[in-house]
Motif scaffolding. Structure first.
Motif, short mmCIF file in Angstrom:
data_model
loop_
_atom_site.label_atom_id
_atom_site.label_comp_id
_atom_site.label_asym_id
_atom_site.label_seq_id
_atom_site.Cartn_x
_atom_site.Cartn_y
_atom_site.Cartn_z
N PRO A 73 0.81 -1.24 0.00
CA PRO A 73 0.00 0.00 0.00
C PRO A 73 0.84 1.27 0.00
N ALA A 74 1.96 1.28 0.72
CA ALA A 74 2.78 2.49 0.81
C ALA A 74 3.34 2.88 -0.56
N ASP A 75 3.88 1.89 -1.29
CA ASP A 75 4.43 2.17 -2.63
C ASP A 75 3.32 2.55 -3.59
N ALA A 76 2.18 1.86 -3.52
CA ALA A 76 1.06 2.17 -4.42
C ALA A 76 0.54 3.58 -4.18
N LEU A 77 0.45 3.97 -2.91
CA LEU A 77 -0.04 5.31 -2.59
C LEU A 77 0.95 6.38 -3.04
N SER A 78 2.24 6.08 -2.94
CA SER A 78 3.25 7.03 -3.39
C SER A 78 3.13 7.27 -4.90
N ARG A 79 2.91 6.19 -5.67
CA ARG A 79 2.74 6.35 -7.12
C ARG A 79 1.42 7.03 -7.44
N VAL A 97 -2.69 21.48 -2.77
CA VAL A 97 -1.93 20.73 -1.78
C VAL A 97 -2.26 19.25 -1.98
N VAL A 98 -1.25 18.45 -2.32
CA VAL A 98 -1.41 17.00 -2.47
C VAL A 98 -0.31 16.35 -1.64
N GLN A 99 -0.69 15.67 -0.58
CA GLN A 99 0.31 15.08 0.31
C GLN A 99 -0.21 13.79 0.93
N ARG A 100 0.73 12.92 1.30
CA ARG A 100 0.38 11.65 1.94
C ARG A 100 0.24 11.84 3.44
N VAL A 101 -0.68 11.09 4.01
CA VAL A 101 -0.85 11.03 5.46
C VAL A 101 -0.79 9.55 5.84
N GLY A 102 0.33 9.14 6.41
CA GLY A 102 0.49 7.73 6.72
C GLY A 102 0.70 6.91 5.46
N ASP A 103 0.36 5.64 5.49
CA ASP A 103 0.53 4.74 4.35
C ASP A 103 -0.77 4.40 3.66
N ASP A 104 -1.87 5.06 4.04
CA ASP A 104 -3.15 4.67 3.47
C ASP A 104 -4.05 5.84 3.09
N ARG A 105 -3.53 7.06 3.11
CA ARG A 105 -4.42 8.19 2.84
C ARG A 105 -3.67 9.31 2.11
N LEU A 106 -4.38 9.92 1.15
CA LEU A 106 -3.91 11.11 0.45
C LEU A 106 -4.81 12.28 0.81
N LEU A 374 -5.99 10.86 -19.46
CA LEU A 374 -5.11 10.04 -20.29
C LEU A 374 -3.69 10.58 -20.28
N ARG A 375 -3.53 11.90 -20.32
CA ARG A 375 -2.18 12.49 -20.30
C ARG A 375 -1.49 12.23 -18.96
N ALA A 376 -2.23 12.34 -17.86
CA ALA A 376 -1.64 12.20 -16.54
C ALA A 376 -1.29 10.76 -16.21
N GLY A 377 -1.91 9.80 -16.88
CA GLY A 377 -1.62 8.40 -16.62
C GLY A 377 -2.67 7.78 -15.71
N SER A 378 -2.62 6.45 -15.61
CA SER A 378 -3.61 5.72 -14.83
C SER A 378 -3.15 5.57 -13.38
N LEU A 379 -4.11 5.47 -12.50
CA LEU A 379 -3.81 5.26 -11.08
C LEU A 379 -3.33 3.82 -10.87
N PRO A 380 -2.29 3.62 -10.05
CA PRO A 380 -1.83 2.24 -9.80
C PRO A 380 -2.80 1.45 -8.92
N VAL A 381 -3.61 2.14 -8.12
CA VAL A 381 -4.61 1.48 -7.26
C VAL A 381 -5.89 2.31 -7.30
N PRO A 382 -7.05 1.68 -7.15
CA PRO A 382 -8.30 2.46 -7.09
C PRO A 382 -8.37 3.25 -5.78
N LEU A 383 -8.89 4.47 -5.88
CA LEU A 383 -9.03 5.34 -4.71
C LEU A 383 -10.49 5.61 -4.44
N GLN A 384 -10.84 5.79 -3.18
CA GLN A 384 -12.19 6.18 -2.80
C GLN A 384 -12.11 7.41 -1.91
#
Length: 565
Positions: A73-79, A97-106, A374-384
């Motif tokens: 999850p940590a690597d997926a969230l980073s990507r 502002v786009v930043q990570r909070v822990g290993d499971d939240r953006l 499409l330009r920005a690329g696909s998400l490595p994991v689905p987000l909710q």
């Protein structure tokens, strides 16, 4: 005098364009909400305030575990953070502002958002693009009895609650009616090197439909042959049941080997207006994916509505040309996030360029969003979305007021010193400073920038840069007057000789601002954008506008003998 007239006309044109850029305006936009076309009235203020001055929208995003377990999850969230940041930057929101909070939240904070729902959909969309060939071997029809048997074993063979249990007419029998394109978000036409699909009613009649009946299982009862090979239509009353069945591992295991089943993006109205959901049977191996895509831009594709023009890299283009060349006259499904956008017929090999047409029911905004994703690329994991709320100014109102007062005081002192020290010439410089303010704010509005407190600091600093250019010019004019030149000659020589020093000082500052913009984030970028706009405006006002004011003063019938400077 002829040169002076053109100068004044140019200044007047700049003032009018700048005033128009800063003028608040109301627009009426066509919006497609679930196949329903509505018109929204949106009021836009060209120059918006940032999170620190006004506040904005706060989003908390988490990994959606319901779609499968994520190994790291940590690597997926980073990507995912990099992809979300790219999308927000292209969305046109300054100072996000786009930043990570822990290993499971953006955490995503967006200032000055006019359409929060659009921002949420843009951030959540996976953006995974595939091109897959539709099945023409009737593979699904052959396994329908087995699928119905599994459904009965699972106890899921009954129609969905409230559904219609009566036999349905096959779609092949109702295709003689018109297709209601206002209820669909995609058409079957893709431009580019070559791709187009017809929608004639006889194309559906040429494909044998399954025989529906109340005694059959849910698949036999619900599936109706569509317009092209590998396409079926499912009545909305049966859609929830079939979607649930197709998500079961037992059903997935019983599907034809090497095939995938995917739903279309939206419903269509057929015949007497009954709504159906398209279902496609596709080759599991895509001929190419969005990883080879290097650019995507929105466009207007004539009568077919808005479209997205895409470009593949050289390797992707070669592979796409070879694969499409093998499938001439076959149908190619354009699949975005496991939903089929359209399935055009391949008329000839397609190279590095193509076009996705969204249909007459869509608007240009949807094409812009699709191109952006499409330009920005696909998400490595689905987000909710875990949390959505509005936030107030991050600095607090007292800090905002103090910063604004400091900026106004600095500007007032600059004006006072210019008038006291340079007298009449200082007044001309202050008039140019007013033009500088108008031009800078207009450029910020044109760039869709968001004004923040660091941005205000950059604006005040650029005022100092503009005044510094006037200092250089006026001191050179003084030197020429002390050397015994006439007023007209001293003014001309002062502007010409100070030009190189002005360009050098502004160029070095612009390079610094460009580096800050390239490698900075958030408020640092806001500072850099405002400073760059201010530098550009200061060059125009100091070299062109203020000199024009001097020329107007010098054009009097009586030649001036002295200059108050």
């Amino acid at each position: 005098m002829s040169n002076l007239k053109y100068r004044l006309l140019a200044i007047a044109a700049l003032v009018l364009v700048s005033a128009w850029s800063l003028w608040p305006r109301t627009t009426i936009e066509r919006v497609n909400r679930g196949g329903v076309i509505t018109f929204d009235t949106i009021s836009r203020v060209p120059l918006k305030r940032g999170l620190d001055l006004r506040g904005g929208m706060h989003l908390a995003l988490e990994i959606d575990d319901s779609r499968g377990t994520v190994a790291d999850p940590a690597d997926a969230l980073s990507r995912a953070e990099r992809v979300v940041r790219n999308r927000i930057d292209q969305f046109g929101v300054a100072e996000p502002v786009v930043q990570r909070v822990g290993d499971d939240r953006l955490i995503v904070e967006l200032p000055g958002i006019d359409d929060p729902q659009r921002a949420i959909e843009l951030v959540q969309q996976s953006g995974f693009l595939q091109f897959q060939i539709t099945d023409k071997t009737n593979a699904l029809e052959r396994v329908v009895p087995r699928l119905d048997a599994i459904a009965r074993e699972l106890g899921l063979a009954a129609p969905v609650a409230g559904g219609d249990t009566a036999p349905r007419t096959a779609v092949g029998g109702v295709m003689s009616g018109l297709l209601d394109t206002s209820a669909t978000a995609a058409t079957d036409s893709v431009g580019g090197d070559s791709a187009a699909a017809g929608r004639a009613a006889d194309s559906a009649a040429a494909i044998p439909a399954l025989t529906p009946g109340a005694s059959g299982g849910p698949f036999q009862r619900s599936l109706n042959a569509g317009q092209i090979p590998g396409q079926f239509y499912v009545a909305l009353a049966d859609f929830q049941l079939l979607e649930a069945l197709l998500s079961r591992p037992e059903i997935i295991a019983a599907l034809p080997p090497g095939k995938q089943v995917k739903w279309g993006v939206d419903s269509v109205a057929l015949g007497a207006g009954q709504l159906y959901r398209p279902l496609y049977v596709l080759d599991a191996r895509p001929i190419i994916t969005g990883e080879a895509l290097i650019d995507a831009r929105p466009s207007q594709s004539g009568l077919d509505g808005p479209a997205v023009d895409f470009q593949l890299n050289n390797e992707g283009g070669r592979r796409f040309r070879v694969e499409t060349g093998r499938h001439i006259n076959d149908n190619m499904a354009i699949v975005l996030d496991d939903r089929v956008v359209s399935a055009p017929t391949i008329n000839s090999a397609i190279g590095t360029r193509g076009q996705i047409t969204l249909g007459v029911g869509a608007n240009l905004q949807e094409a812009q969003d699709l191109a952006l994703v499409l330009r920005a690329g696909s998400l490595p994991v689905p987000l909710q979305v875990a949390e959505v709320r509005n936030i107030g100014p991050s600095l607090g109102q007292d800090a905002v007021d103090s910063g604004v007062r400091a900026g106004l005081l600095g500007v007032f002192l600059v004006i006072l010193i210019m008038i006291i020290y340079y007298k009449f010439s200082g007044v001309l410089a202050v008039a140019g400073l007013a033009m500088f303010t108008l031009f800078t704010l207009a450029m910020l509005a044109g760039l869709d920038a968001v004004l923040t407190l660091p941005g205000i600091a950059g604006f005040v600093l650029s005022i100092g840069m503009a005044v510094d250019a006037n200092f250089l010019i006026f001191e050179r004019i003084r030197e020429e007057l002390d050397a015994g030149r006439t007023v007209r000659a001293a003014v001309d020589s002062g502007f010409q000789n100070a030009l190189s020093a002005i360009i050098d000082s502004n160029a070095t500052t612009a390079i610094t601002a460009a580096v800050l913009y390239q490698f900075g984030t958030g408020p640092v970028r806001g500072f850099a954008v405002t400073l760059l706009a201010g530098i550009a405006a200061s060059m125009v006002t100091a070299i062109f506008v203020v000199r024009t004011f001097f020329l107007v003063w010098l054009s009097r019938k009586q030649t001036p003998q002295t200059l108050s400077i």
